[in-house]
Scaffold this motif. Structure first.
Motif, PDB file in Angstrom:
ATOM      1  N   UNK A  18       0.832  -1.202   0.000  1.00 19.05           N
ATOM      2  CA  UNK A  18       0.000   0.000   0.000  1.00 19.05           C
ATOM      3  C   UNK A  18       0.867   1.254   0.000  1.00 19.05           C
ATOM      4  N   UNK A  19       0.222   2.365  -0.298  1.00 22.04           N
ATOM      5  CA  UNK A  19       0.942   3.633  -0.388  1.00 22.04           C
ATOM      6  C   UNK A  19       1.293   4.201   0.985  1.00 22.04           C
ATOM      7  N   UNK A  20       0.587   3.800   2.033  1.00 19.04           N
ATOM      8  CA  UNK A  20       0.886   4.273   3.387  1.00 19.04           C
ATOM      9  C   UNK A  20       0.943   3.100   4.361  1.00 19.04           C
ATOM     10  N   UNK A  21       1.627   3.310   5.462  1.00 19.03           N
ATOM     11  CA  UNK A  21       1.720   2.271   6.489  1.00 19.03           C
ATOM     12  C   UNK A  21       0.348   1.968   7.103  1.00 19.03           C
ATOM     13  N   UNK A  22      -0.466   3.006   7.261  1.00 13.07           N
ATOM     14  CA  UNK A  22      -1.796   2.817   7.846  1.00 13.07           C
ATOM     15  C   UNK A  22      -2.657   1.910   6.967  1.00 13.07           C
ATOM     16  N   UNK A  23      -2.531   2.071   5.648  1.00 12.50           N
ATOM     17  CA  UNK A  23      -3.306   1.224   4.735  1.00 12.50           C
ATOM     18  C   UNK A  23      -2.850  -0.232   4.809  1.00 12.50           C
ATOM     19  N   UNK A  24      -1.546  -0.464   4.969  1.00  8.54           N
ATOM     20  CA  UNK A  24      -1.046  -1.841   5.102  1.00  8.54           C
ATOM     21  C   UNK A  24      -1.628  -2.477   6.355  1.00  8.54           C
ATOM     22  N   UNK A  25      -1.631  -1.714   7.443  1.00  4.60           N
ATOM     23  CA  UNK A  25      -2.182  -2.236   8.692  1.00  4.60           C
ATOM     24  C   UNK A  25      -3.669  -2.565   8.541  1.00  4.60           C
ATOM     25  N   UNK A  26      -4.384  -1.700   7.857  1.00  4.95           N
ATOM     26  CA  UNK A  26      -5.818  -1.908   7.679  1.00  4.95           C
ATOM     27  C   UNK A  26      -6.108  -3.099   6.755  1.00  4.95           C
ATOM     28  N   UNK A  27      -5.376  -3.224   5.639  1.00  3.02           N
ATOM     29  CA  UNK A  27      -5.663  -4.295   4.681  1.00  3.02           C
ATOM     30  C   UNK A  27      -5.222  -5.658   5.223  1.00  3.02           C
ATOM     31  N   UNK A  28      -4.124  -5.692   5.957  1.00  4.69           N
ATOM     32  CA  UNK A  28      -3.646  -6.968   6.496  1.00  4.69           C
ATOM     33  C   UNK A  28      -4.537  -7.451   7.630  1.00  4.69           C
ATOM     34  N   UNK A  29      -5.196  -6.536   8.293  1.00  5.31           N
ATOM     35  CA  UNK A  29      -6.077  -6.921   9.387  1.00  5.31           C
ATOM     36  C   UNK A  29      -7.547  -6.818   9.030  1.00  5.31           C
ATOM     37  N   UNK A  30      -7.868  -6.703   7.729  1.00  2.30           N
ATOM     38  CA  UNK A  30      -9.262  -6.525   7.319  1.00  2.30           C
ATOM     39  C   UNK A  30     -10.096  -7.760   7.667  1.00  2.30           C
ATOM     40  N   UNK A  31     -11.352  -7.514   7.937  1.00  2.00           N
ATOM     41  CA  UNK A  31     -12.237  -8.620   8.300  1.00  2.00           C
ATOM     42  C   UNK A  31     -13.233  -8.950   7.205  1.00  2.00           C
ATOM     43  N   UNK A  32     -13.304  -8.113   6.170  1.00  2.00           N
ATOM     44  CA  UNK A  32     -14.255  -8.413   5.097  1.00  2.00           C
ATOM     45  C   UNK A  32     -13.691  -8.021   3.740  1.00  2.00           C
ATOM     46  N   UNK A  33     -14.307  -8.538   2.702  1.00  2.00           N
ATOM     47  CA  UNK A  33     -13.857  -8.283   1.338  1.00  2.00           C
ATOM     48  C   UNK A  33     -14.206  -6.881   0.854  1.00  2.00           C
ATOM     49  N   UNK A  34     -15.176  -6.233   1.501  1.00  2.00           N
ATOM     50  CA  UNK A  34     -15.578  -4.890   1.093  1.00  2.00           C
ATOM     51  C   UNK A  34     -14.424  -3.906   1.317  1.00  2.00           C
ATOM     52  N   UNK A  35     -13.752  -4.022   2.447  1.00  2.00           N
ATOM     53  CA  UNK A  35     -12.612  -3.144   2.734  1.00  2.00           C
ATOM     54  C   UNK A  35     -11.515  -3.350   1.704  1.00  2.00           C
ATOM     55  N   UNK A  36     -11.211  -4.614   1.419  1.00  2.00           N
ATOM     56  CA  UNK A  36     -10.176  -4.939   0.432  1.00  2.00           C
ATOM     57  C   UNK A  36     -10.534  -4.375  -0.935  1.00  2.00           C
ATOM     58  N   UNK A  37     -11.754  -4.587  -1.381  1.00  2.00           N
ATOM     59  CA  UNK A  37     -12.203  -4.100  -2.680  1.00  2.00           C
ATOM     60  C   UNK A  37     -12.134  -2.580  -2.751  1.00  2.00           C
ATOM     61  N   UNK A  38     -12.571  -1.916  -1.706  1.00  2.00           N
ATOM     62  CA  UNK A  38     -12.560  -0.450  -1.668  1.00  2.00           C
ATOM     63  C   UNK A  38     -11.128   0.086  -1.797  1.00  2.00           C
ATOM     64  N   UNK A  39     -10.192  -0.517  -1.088  1.00  2.00           N
ATOM     65  CA  UNK A  39      -8.812  -0.023  -1.109  1.00  2.00           C
ATOM     66  C   UNK A  39      -8.134  -0.304  -2.449  1.00  2.00           C
ATOM     67  N   UNK A  40      -8.421  -1.445  -3.058  1.00  2.00           N
ATOM     68  CA  UNK A  40      -7.831  -1.770  -4.351  1.00  2.00           C
ATOM     69  C   UNK A  40      -8.420  -0.888  -5.447  1.00  2.00           C
ATOM     70  N   UNK A  41      -9.730  -0.655  -5.393  1.00  2.00           N
ATOM     71  CA  UNK A  41     -10.367   0.200  -6.400  1.00  2.00           C
ATOM     72  C   UNK A  41      -9.852   1.632  -6.347  1.00  2.00           C
ATOM     73  N   UNK A  42      -9.505   2.104  -5.172  1.00  2.00           N
ATOM     74  CA  UNK A  42      -9.010   3.475  -5.016  1.00  2.00           C
ATOM     75  C   UNK A  42      -7.490   3.564  -5.208  1.00  2.00           C
ATOM     76  N   UNK A  43      -6.900   2.512  -5.696  1.00  2.00           N
ATOM     77  CA  UNK A  43      -5.466   2.423  -5.994  1.00  2.00           C
ATOM     78  C   UNK A  43      -4.624   2.824  -4.784  1.00  2.00           C
ATOM     79  N   UNK A  44      -5.038   2.329  -3.641  1.00  2.00           N
ATOM     80  CA  UNK A  44      -4.245   2.539  -2.433  1.00  2.00           C
ATOM     81  C   UNK A  44      -3.493   1.274  -2.065  1.00  2.00           C
ATOM     82  N   UNK A  45      -3.865   0.143  -2.678  1.00  2.00           N
ATOM     83  CA  UNK A  45      -3.193  -1.123  -2.417  1.00  2.00           C
ATOM     84  C   UNK A  45      -2.908  -1.841  -3.725  1.00  2.00           C
ATOM     85  N   UNK A  46      -1.821  -2.559  -3.740  1.00  2.00           N
ATOM     86  CA  UNK A  46      -1.390  -3.324  -4.913  1.00  2.00           C
ATOM     87  C   UNK A  46      -1.204  -4.778  -4.500  1.00  2.00           C
ATOM     88  N   UNK A  47      -1.473  -5.674  -5.421  1.00  2.00           N
ATOM     89  CA  UNK A  47      -1.308  -7.103  -5.153  1.00  2.00           C
ATOM     90  C   UNK A  47       0.162  -7.486  -5.238  1.00  2.00           C
TER      91      UNK A  47
END
Length: 149
Positions: free
Chosen positions: A43-72
């Motif tokens: 992710x572009x920020x440390x906070x986003x990495x913390x949020x995506x690695x600890x996400x509990x649902x696919x909606x959060x993951x989808x939202x972050x990937x669609x907004x180009x804040x996270x990369x596979x």
């Protein structure tokens, strides 16, 4: 004679394996690491990495990937670590296919080579992380004033 040929083959294979290990060790010493996970963990920020690695649902993951804040990340991809944050266990890195620096957990990166899905171990040269212009050595011949590439 067969014993001599077998011995020479074994020695040459051993030396070539040691040479590859030394090359990968040199790359690790220069800050290169290989990705070990599969998922949107860069992710572009440390906070986003913390949020995506600890996400509990696919909606959060989808939202972050669609907004180009996270990369596979894909296992076997080589990355160059440019900054470490040991307090949070994160590293800032460069990938060949992404123009901006990204953050990920350091535990998702390995100092030891990881082959990709095709069994090829990436290096800075074959991944595109190191531009060909940077890798080329320009030499001038003594009889010409034009550079040879």
């Amino acid at each position: 004679m067969k014993l001599l040929i077998s011995f020479m083959t074994a020695v040459s294979l051993g030396l070539s394996c040691m040479a590859l290990a030394d090359n990968y060790g040199d790359l690790a010493a220069q800050g290169y690491r290989w990705v070990t996970v599969n998922g949107p963990y860069a992710c572009t920020t440390e906070q986003d990495v913390h949020r995506i690695a600890g996400h509990t649902n696919d909606v959060t993951e989808l939202h972050m990937v669609e907004n180009i804040r996270c990369y596979y990340l894909i296992p076997g991809t080589i990355a160059q670590v440019i900054k470490k944050d040991p307090d949070n266990g994160m590293s800032e890195m460069r990938l060949a296919s992404v123009t901006r620096s990204l953050w990920t957990y350091t535990r998702f990166l390995s100092k030891h080579p990881v082959p990709d899905t095709y069994g090829i171990t990436e290096t800075p040269e074959n991944s595109g992380l190191l531009r060909k212009a940077d890798a080329a050595v320009i030499s001038y011949s003594s009889d010409s004033s034009t550079p040879e590439f």
